[in-house]
Design a protein around this motif. Structure first.
Motif, PDB file in Angstrom:
ATOM      1  N   UNK A   1      36.845  40.227  45.103  1.00 56.36           N
ATOM      2  CA  UNK A   1      35.524  40.429  44.488  1.00 56.36           C
ATOM      3  C   UNK A   1      35.368  39.538  43.280  1.00 56.36           C
ATOM      4  N   UNK A   2      36.407  39.367  42.699  1.00 57.44           N
ATOM      5  CA  UNK A   2      36.006  38.531  41.183  1.00 57.44           C
ATOM      6  C   UNK A   2      35.954  36.938  41.714  1.00 57.44           C
TER       7      UNK A   2
ATOM      8  N   UNK B   1      44.625  36.720  44.845  1.00 60.65           N
ATOM      9  CA  UNK B   1      46.146  36.688  44.501  1.00 60.65           C
ATOM     10  C   UNK B   1      46.787  37.579  45.773  1.00 60.65           C
ATOM     11  N   UNK B   2      47.516  37.073  46.866  1.00 61.78           N
ATOM     12  CA  UNK B   2      48.039  37.841  47.855  1.00 61.78           C
ATOM     13  C   UNK B   2      49.491  38.597  47.262  1.00 61.78           C
TER      14      UNK B   2
ATOM     15  N   UNK C   1      41.706  42.992  47.076  1.00 65.67           N
ATOM     16  CA  UNK C   1      40.577  43.462  47.152  1.00 65.67           C
ATOM     17  C   UNK C   1      39.713  43.144  45.674  1.00 65.67           C
ATOM     18  N   UNK C   2      40.381  43.520  44.740  1.00 67.35           N
ATOM     19  CA  UNK C   2      39.656  43.113  43.483  1.00 67.35           C
ATOM     20  C   UNK C   2      39.727  41.689  43.189  1.00 67.35           C
ATOM     21  N   UNK C   3      40.680  40.899  43.543  1.00 64.21           N
ATOM     22  CA  UNK C   3      40.335  39.403  43.318  1.00 64.21           C
ATOM     23  C   UNK C   3      39.460  38.966  44.393  1.00 64.21           C
TER      24      UNK C   3
ATOM     25  N   UNK D   1      33.259  36.839  35.830  1.00 62.28           N
ATOM     26  CA  UNK D   1      34.019  37.093  36.969  1.00 62.28           C
ATOM     27  C   UNK D   1      35.080  38.040  36.640  1.00 62.28           C
TER      28      UNK D   1
ATOM     29  N   UNK E   1      32.404  36.739  42.944  1.00 60.66           N
ATOM     30  CA  UNK E   1      31.391  36.806  41.838  1.00 60.66           C
ATOM     31  C   UNK E   1      31.746  35.514  41.057  1.00 60.66           C
TER      32      UNK E   1
ATOM     33  N   UNK F   1      42.970  36.286  35.630  1.00 63.99           N
ATOM     34  CA  UNK F   1      43.701  35.593  34.917  1.00 63.99           C
ATOM     35  C   UNK F   1      43.417  35.261  33.404  1.00 63.99           C
TER      36      UNK F   1
ATOM     37  N   UNK G   1      35.553  45.811  40.174  1.00 62.73           N
ATOM     38  CA  UNK G   1      36.128  46.179  41.567  1.00 62.73           C
ATOM     39  C   UNK G   1      37.525  46.887  41.432  1.00 62.73           C
TER      40      UNK G   1
ATOM     41  N   UNK H   1      40.755  30.903  37.764  1.00 66.23           N
ATOM     42  CA  UNK H   1      40.863  31.929  36.730  1.00 66.23           C
ATOM     43  C   UNK H   1      40.650  33.252  37.665  1.00 66.23           C
ATOM     44  N   UNK H   2      40.014  33.113  38.857  1.00 66.82           N
ATOM     45  CA  UNK H   2      39.680  34.320  39.688  1.00 66.82           C
ATOM     46  C   UNK H   2      40.005  34.435  40.859  1.00 66.82           C
TER      47      UNK H   2
ATOM     48  N   UNK I   1      46.948  46.727  39.165  1.00 60.20           N
ATOM     49  CA  UNK I   1      45.982  46.088  39.779  1.00 60.20           C
ATOM     50  C   UNK I   1      45.073  45.061  38.970  1.00 60.20           C
TER      51      UNK I   1
ATOM     52  N   UNK J   1      45.081  46.774  46.942  1.00 58.44           N
ATOM     53  CA  UNK J   1      44.082  46.843  45.791  1.00 58.44           C
ATOM     54  C   UNK J   1      43.724  45.349  45.096  1.00 58.44           C
ATOM     55  N   UNK J   2      44.863  44.772  44.899  1.00 64.20           N
ATOM     56  CA  UNK J   2      44.849  43.716  43.961  1.00 64.20           C
ATOM     57  C   UNK J   2      44.189  42.559  45.010  1.00 64.20           C
TER      58      UNK J   2
END
Lengths: 179, 193
Positions: free
Chosen positions: B175-176, B144-145, B171-173, A162, B179, A134, A169, B140-141, A128, B168-169
């Motif tokens: 959030x990033x 990504x699907x 979701x995490x991206x 970030x 942010x 990145x 997260x 950079x944030x 994940x 999960x990826x």
């Protein structure tokens, strides 16, 4: 999920099929236009060479010398004190490597996935994490370098903050979904 | 800050190598890294030429303008300093699309092109403009699907379900990215220029 992996396989061939075909229907001289556009690729790639080398050398020396490993060892007690599950310590190298070097992070992630197993907690978390942020530091240096920006202002702070949120997260969602 | 980190990594690396008796490692790593830089750049030359060629086709056919129009409310919100018909919009959108689809190789050419266009509108050529910083933060944030590379690694490692980390990826991206947009907004408000 199967659909998404299929989409990934088809995305580039689709673009390479559809865009030139559409351009042809709009009476664009396809070959000449393609070549004209492609010319810029060479120049830009040459321009970023010094920035690439500068970053790669510094990161390479830092990682290969063992300095990164020492830094991680120094940070471990801190994370334990903060109440982190000791299981989580395995991903610290990846979390630190991720913003620095794409190939380096992929190497660490691959090693973690093989060491702990792809379907273990660490394996899923590493996957994940690898997919979700990145190489902030690297992208910044090369992108700004390519156009001669010397003062980055608050860019690095925004990027790293970030990344930090992305890390938190990732840990939260992986613990929730698979934990 | 970049200067400091660069120097810090280089000097600590060399010091650690010296103290642990692996000083040869420094020479080897530095030379290897310099070579790698050229390899990456040469690899990028081909890929960049390919995608910039395709992008020019999409531009001349009017596809990019359509894409820019479709996404302009969102983009305008994120880049308040950009003009409505700014030539930077096309490559910015394509870069984000490539990132979302996990096409890392295609994202870089569009990203570098976007920086060139943004630089043309930058009143202080040696200082990052707010639009550039927003673009890098998004870049950079970005959500990504399809994390294609890591799915391949999981497959090779014998995972029972290599694609199970897509959710999960995402979701995490997300959030990033949220942010990055928030933090960038706060910094932009706080600083002048």
């Amino acid at each position: 999920m199967k659909l998404i992996t299929e989409a990934a396989r088809w995305a580039i061939p689709f673009l390479l099929f559809f865009i030139p075909l559409y351009a042809h229907f709009r009476k664009v001289p396809v070959y000449e236009t393609f070549v004209e556009g492609a010319e810029d690729g060479f120049k830009t790639a040459v321009k970023i060479i010094p920035f690439l080398i500068g970053m790669l050398v510094s990161i390479g020396v830092f990682v290969d010398s063992g300095a990164l490993r020492i830094l991680i060892d120094l940070m471990k007690p801190f994370f334990l004190k903060m109440g982190w599950n000791p299981d989580l310590l395995g991903v610290i190298p990846l979390a630190i490597m991720r913003p620095l070097s794409g190939s380096g992070a992929l190497g660490v992630a691959t090693q973690l996935i093989h060491q702990y197993g792809p379907d273990s907690f660490i394996g899923r978390l590493a996957s994940t994490l690898q997919g979700s942020t990145d190489t902030t530091f690297f992208v910044l240096a090369v992108y700004f370098g390519s156009v001669g920006i010397k003062k980055h202002r608050y860019a690095l702070k925004v990027g790293l903050l970030a990344d930090g949120i992305g890390l938190i997260a990732s840990i939260w969602i992986v613990s929730r979904v698979f934990g | 800050m970049v200067n400091f980190i660069w120097l810090f990594m280089l000097l600590t690396g060399i010091t650690v190598a010296a103290l642990s008796g692996h000083i040869d490692q420094v020479t080897e790593s530095a030379l290897k890294a310099a070579e790698l830089g050229i390899e990456v750049a040469i690899g990028l030359m081909g890929i960049m030429s390919l995608w910039l060629g395709i992008m020019r086709l999409a531009e001349d056919a009017g596809l990019i303008q359509t894409l820019a129009k479709l996404s302009s409310p969102a983009i305008r919100l994120l880049f308040p300093t950009l003009k409505k018909d700014s030539p930077a919009l096309g490559p910015i959108i394509l870069n984000l699309c490539a990132n979302i689809l996990g096409l890392g190789n295609a994202a870089t050419p569009f990203g570098l092109k976007a920086m060139q266009e943004l630089q043309k509108e930058n009143p202080f050529p040696d200082t990052a403009s707010p639009a550039m910083i927003t673009f890098l933060a998004l870049n950079t944030s970005c959500i990504t699907i399809i994390p294609a590379t890591i799915i391949a690694v999981r497959m090779k490692a014998g995972s029972a379900n290599p694609t199970e980390i897509i959710g999960t990826t995402i979701f995490a991206t997300a959030c990033a990215m949220g942010a990055a947009i928030t933090v960038d907004f706060i910094f932009r408000k706080r600083s002048k220029i």
